[in-house]
Design a protein around this motif. Structure first.
Motif, short mmCIF file in Angstrom:
data_model
loop_
_atom_site.label_atom_id
_atom_site.label_comp_id
_atom_site.label_asym_id
_atom_site.label_seq_id
_atom_site.Cartn_x
_atom_site.Cartn_y
_atom_site.Cartn_z
N GLU A 80 1.10 -0.86 -0.02
CA GLU A 80 -0.07 0.28 0.52
C GLU A 80 0.40 1.15 0.38
OE1 GLU A 80 -4.15 1.54 2.23
OE2 GLU A 80 -2.07 0.10 3.26
N PHE A 81 1.73 1.20 0.85
CA PHE A 81 3.39 2.13 0.84
C PHE A 81 3.96 2.71 -0.31
CE2 PHE A 81 7.06 4.38 1.29
CZ PHE A 81 6.66 5.70 1.73
N VAL A 82 3.83 1.32 -1.24
CA VAL A 82 4.72 1.66 -2.58
C VAL A 82 3.03 2.18 -3.48
CG1 VAL A 82 5.67 0.10 -4.39
CG2 VAL A 82 5.91 0.13 -2.26
N LYS A 83 2.41 1.61 -3.49
CA LYS A 83 1.14 2.19 -3.85
C LYS A 83 0.68 3.49 -3.97
CE LYS A 83 -1.29 -1.93 -4.74
NZ LYS A 83 -3.26 -2.72 -5.00
N ALA A 84 1.38 4.08 -2.37
CA ALA A 84 1.19 5.69 -2.50
C ALA A 84 2.32 6.89 -2.80
CB ALA A 84 0.69 5.94 -0.92
N LEU A 85 3.22 5.74 -3.05
CA LEU A 85 4.53 6.36 -4.13
C LEU A 85 4.25 6.87 -4.95
CD1 LEU A 85 7.47 5.12 -1.92
CD2 LEU A 85 6.95 7.14 -1.57
N VAL A 142 1.19 10.86 -12.55
CA VAL A 142 0.69 12.07 -12.74
C VAL A 142 -0.77 11.37 -13.33
CG1 VAL A 142 -0.61 13.47 -14.35
CG2 VAL A 142 1.64 13.95 -13.06
N ASP A 143 -0.68 9.80 -14.06
CA ASP A 143 -2.15 9.19 -14.66
C ASP A 143 -2.14 7.92 -13.64
OD1 ASP A 143 -0.47 10.20 -17.09
OD2 ASP A 143 0.05 8.04 -17.95
N LEU A 144 -2.03 8.07 -12.40
CA LEU A 144 -2.19 6.77 -11.05
C LEU A 144 -3.27 7.57 -10.10
CD1 LEU A 144 0.59 4.69 -10.84
CD2 LEU A 144 -1.08 4.28 -12.27
N LYS A 145 -3.12 9.44 -10.40
CA LYS A 145 -3.26 10.00 -8.91
C LYS A 145 -5.13 10.12 -9.02
CE LYS A 145 -0.18 13.93 -9.30
NZ LYS A 145 0.41 12.67 -7.97
N ASP A 146 -5.57 9.82 -9.95
CA ASP A 146 -7.10 9.50 -10.10
C ASP A 146 -7.70 7.75 -10.92
OD1 ASP A 146 -7.47 11.78 -9.57
OD2 ASP A 146 -7.11 12.60 -11.72
N ALA A 147 -7.30 7.42 -10.84
CA ALA A 147 -7.35 5.88 -10.82
C ALA A 147 -7.75 5.27 -9.55
CB ALA A 147 -6.10 4.84 -11.01
N ASP A 148 -9.24 4.71 -9.95
CA ASP A 148 -10.48 4.23 -8.89
C ASP A 148 -9.33 2.85 -8.23
OD1 ASP A 148 -11.34 6.23 -9.39
OD2 ASP A 148 -13.21 4.71 -10.48
N TYR A 149 -8.57 2.16 -9.18
CA TYR A 149 -8.35 0.67 -8.60
C TYR A 149 -7.26 0.24 -9.39
CZ TYR A 149 -7.51 -4.60 -8.36
OH TYR A 149 -6.34 -5.91 -8.01
N LEU A 150 -5.97 0.12 -8.46
CA LEU A 150 -3.92 0.46 -8.21
C LEU A 150 -3.70 -1.06 -8.28
CD1 LEU A 150 -1.49 1.63 -9.99
CD2 LEU A 150 -1.36 3.05 -7.61
N GLU A 151 -3.44 -2.11 -8.95
CA GLU A 151 -2.79 -3.17 -8.26
C GLU A 151 -1.34 -3.39 -8.94
OE1 GLU A 151 -4.24 -7.59 -9.03
OE2 GLU A 151 -3.49 -6.92 -11.07
N SER A 159 -10.32 -1.87 -13.03
CA SER A 159 -11.24 -2.60 -12.05
C SER A 159 -10.92 -3.56 -11.00
CB SER A 159 -12.50 -3.10 -12.96
OG SER A 159 -13.33 -3.99 -12.19
N SER A 160 -11.30 -3.28 -10.02
CA SER A 160 -10.76 -4.57 -9.08
C SER A 160 -12.00 -5.43 -9.10
CB SER A 160 -11.27 -4.19 -7.62
OG SER A 160 -12.49 -3.59 -7.69
N ASP A 161 -12.35 -5.90 -9.59
CA ASP A 161 -13.66 -7.43 -10.32
C ASP A 161 -13.11 -8.25 -10.95
OD1 ASP A 161 -15.79 -5.69 -9.23
OD2 ASP A 161 -16.21 -4.79 -11.25
#
Length: 124
Positions: free
Chosen positions: A67-72, A78-87, A122-124
């Motif tokens: 989760e910390f790495v995802k926050a970094l 910039v492309d990830l700032k508004d992503a609903d789901y990140l893996e 999507s997280s589905d």
């Protein structure tokens, strides 16, 4: 099940305790504050890569969470700032948020970067 008698004291309710993790990002100047609780001091080199080919090499303490790495990554790309789901993936396998990097065998490796892929969707 045994019932309590009138003269017995009830047990105190269970209290939910947090993990105590701090997801604060490093200082803007890149200097490590050195006061992060739980830090092992062993830094792993990571190459964070997006599906479109963008890459960023950074160092992260191996005791820090996915989760910390995802926050970094959200802070850097910039492309990830508004992503609903990140893996975050290692060798095609998804990494789970509460786990630390060392749980997945990611270790300080003398400058050799571990490549992690970031995907959105999507997280589905």
């Amino acid at each position: 099940p045994r019932l309590m008698s009138d003269d017995e004291e009830a047990c105190p309710p269970l209290v939910h305790q947090g993990t105590g993790l701090s997801l604060t990002l490093p200082e803007a100047d890149g200097n490590d504050r050195g006061d992060v609780d739980g830090a092992s001091g062993q830094m792993a080199e990571l190459m964070l890569a997006l599906e479109d080919g963008q890459e960023w090499k950074t160092s992260v303490d191996v005791s820090f969470t996915v989760e910390f790495v995802k926050a970094l990554a959200r802070n850097h790309f910039v492309d990830l700032k508004d992503a609903d789901y990140l893996e975050l993936q290692l060798d095609g396998r998804p990494l789970i948020d509460p786990m630390s990097l060392i749980d997945y065998g990611i270790q300080a490796d003398g400058g050799k970067a571990t490549r992690l892929l970031l995907t959105t969707g999507s997280s589905d």
